[in-house]
Design a protein around this motif. Structure first.
Motif, PDB file in Angstrom:
ATOM      1  N   TYR A   1      -3.000   2.354 -11.639  1.00 56.32           N
ATOM      2  CA  TYR A   1      -4.437   2.498 -11.428  1.00 56.32           C
ATOM      3  C   TYR A   1      -4.754   3.597 -10.418  1.00 56.32           C
ATOM      4  O   TYR A   1      -5.824   4.215 -10.488  1.00 56.32           O
ATOM      5  N   GLU A   2      -3.836   3.856  -9.499  1.00 59.69           N
ATOM      6  CA  GLU A   2      -4.052   4.948  -8.555  1.00 59.69           C
ATOM      7  C   GLU A   2      -4.125   6.285  -9.291  1.00 59.69           C
ATOM      8  O   GLU A   2      -4.929   7.161  -8.946  1.00 59.69           O
TER       9      GLU A   2
ATOM     10  N   ASP B   1       0.822  -1.208   0.000  1.00 59.82           N
ATOM     11  CA  ASP B   1       0.000   0.000   0.000  1.00 59.82           C
ATOM     12  C   ASP B   1       0.858   1.261   0.000  1.00 59.82           C
ATOM     13  O   ASP B   1       0.439   2.300  -0.509  1.00 59.82           O
TER      14      ASP B   1
ATOM     15  N   ILE C   1      -0.322  -1.146  -9.322  1.00 60.02           N
ATOM     16  CA  ILE C   1      -1.105  -0.394  -8.331  1.00 60.02           C
ATOM     17  C   ILE C   1      -0.972   1.098  -8.564  1.00 60.02           C
ATOM     18  O   ILE C   1      -1.967   1.834  -8.572  1.00 60.02           O
ATOM     19  N   ARG C   2       0.264   1.572  -8.761  1.00 62.85           N
ATOM     20  CA  ARG C   2       0.469   3.010  -8.956  1.00 62.85           C
ATOM     21  C   ARG C   2      -0.199   3.501 -10.239  1.00 62.85           C
ATOM     22  O   ARG C   2      -0.720   4.615 -10.292  1.00 62.85           O
TER      23      ARG C   2
ATOM     24  N   LYS D   1       3.395   0.916  -3.536  1.00 62.99           N
ATOM     25  CA  LYS D   1       2.513   0.865  -4.714  1.00 62.99           C
ATOM     26  C   LYS D   1       3.257   0.432  -5.978  1.00 62.99           C
ATOM     27  O   LYS D   1       3.445   1.225  -6.913  1.00 62.99           O
TER      28      LYS D   1
ATOM     29  N   ASP E   1      -7.283   0.713  -5.567  1.00 66.46           N
ATOM     30  CA  ASP E   1      -5.846   0.502  -5.440  1.00 66.46           C
ATOM     31  C   ASP E   1      -5.505  -0.298  -4.180  1.00 66.46           C
ATOM     32  O   ASP E   1      -4.560  -1.093  -4.166  1.00 66.46           O
TER      33      ASP E   1
END
Length: 210
Positions: A176-177, A166, A173-174, A169, A189
């Motif tokens: 989609y963030e 988290d 993940i980063r 990221k 995320d």
């Protein structure tokens, strides 16, 4: 014979006024104006003062109360970590109340409600991903704990992995963030961080502990 002067005036006569022509063209409209006005509360600007969340703020709306996980998001130090820790006692209580299918239904409802609560709260704060919005951490880590093998060691390992994913990221993940906005983006995320956590736990259980 007397010749009368013509009543017609020359074009240079001062009494002759040019005809006024009304433009029938509509005024130009920048179609982006409306979008910019809608996005204005969400854009950082030195001319727009952002509200500072406090106890009064989270008590003023059900959405704010949920998004801040009942006030955990007001923690001055690492609110995301604090919210993840709060998920432990909440999980133990929910595990006692629900059977496995009921628990999964609760998580689905928590995710859907979280999208709404985070969206409303982000707009109120003019910051879609305010650090105090921590319902995403609570919901995602509840999902992790649901699939984590029993035992405090496994749960502690899950906590460390989830916080690691988290915070740093990693891809995607980063991506989609940054790509996804609003309440869904805030929730999604952390869902990916939960997925990576569970993937690592499954690998460890299958290939290390046997």
């Amino acid at each position: 014979m007397t010749i009368s002067k013509s009543d017609n005036r020359s074009d240079n006569s001062p009494d002759r006024r040019p005809l006024e022509v009304e433009s029938t063209l509509p005024p130009s409209v920048d179609k982006g104006d409306e979008a910019r006005r809608e996005a204005l509360p969400l854009l950082p600007s030195p001319w727009i003062e952002r509200p500072i969340p406090d106890k009064t703020f989270i008590r003023g709306s059900v959405a704010h109360f949920i998004a801040f996980a009942g006030g955990v998001g007001l923690s001055p130090v690492a609110p995301g970590t604090a919210a993840t820790l709060v998920a432990f006692p909440l999980f133990w209580v929910l595990e006692y109340i629900f059977d496995p299918p009921g628990f999964l239904l609760f998580l689905v409802a928590a995710f859907g409600i979280g999208i709404w609560a985070c969206e409303v709260t982000g707009r109120a704060l003019r910051n879609t991903d305010h650090g105090g919005i921590v319902w995403d951490e609570v919901t995602a880590f509840l999902l992790v704990l649901f699939f984590t093998p029993k035992g405090l060691m496994w749960q502690a390992f899950a906590f460390l992995l989830f916080r690691l994913f988290d915070i740093i990221k990693p891809a995607p993940i980063r991506y989609y963030e940054k790509k996804l906005r609003g309440g869904f983006g805030v929730m999604f995320d952390d869902l990916l961080a939960a997925f990576f956590t569970l993937l690592c736990l499954a690998f460890w259980k299958a290939y290390v502990t046997g």
